[in-house]
Enzyme design. Sequence first.
Site: not given
Length: 283
Positions: A246-249
Amino acid sequence: MEKQQEINYNRIAEAIDFYRQHFKDQPSLEAVAEHVHVSPFHFQRMFKDWAGVTPKQFLQYLTLEHAKQVLKKGASVTLLDAAFESGLSGTSRLHDLFIKVEGMTPGEYKNGGEQLAINYSFAESPFGTIIIASTHKGICYMAFVDEEEKALQELKNQFPNAKYRQLSDKIQQNALFIFTQDWNKLHEIKLHLKGTPFQIKVWETLLKIPMGELQTYNSIACKLNNPQASRAVGSAVGSNPVAFLIPCHRVIKANGEFGQYHWGPTRKNAIIGWEASKFSSAI
């Protein structure tokens, strides 16, 4: 081999910090190599092996200017056009195509995973050791690790009543192919997440941000038809239980700054630069 990979990542992370702090000075290869205590030749080779591009190329994507330029272009149009034109439509939209989210039932959520059997294991990634955990339905937790014992306890805090077994299963192994970027080896990745309905919606929206693209908290809120919810979105992003998948970056501040990251700002910088360099080298 794993120890050497960890040493190399630490050196790369230190180099990234140096680049961030001295970006306006455009530090030379020799200066950065000296900072991380290796020869320029070794640093160049190590960096190229790690990122797939040279330090100079990597730096171009690790600056505030990169984030600002992406946002000025409407955040997605230019990068997506480049992706489709170069045949990268599958890889740039990996999360949208391959990852499915299943939220836990109210009972599973409320009782702390009392009926859940969770397998967990430790693995290596380009950004250090990770802990990855799964139920029979999918990945329920993934985090970057500085101390294994502490990381395991943080997992158990998520599901205090679950039954745990240290085992690397097929669900975990399939998910870890994402770090190799060999999309042919990836089957559909499933996530089994504990979160409020709003958190689940935010995490699902994050999954639709393609590799190489950055978005703001406000743009995420707008996608949820709630433009005043930037602060709530930020809270949900910060509570993301599945690092990288989950690419919260890929979420940054409106002023172009990369901002904080649950697993450290240096690691966030490294991931953004790594994805951007992979993307650029492919096109």
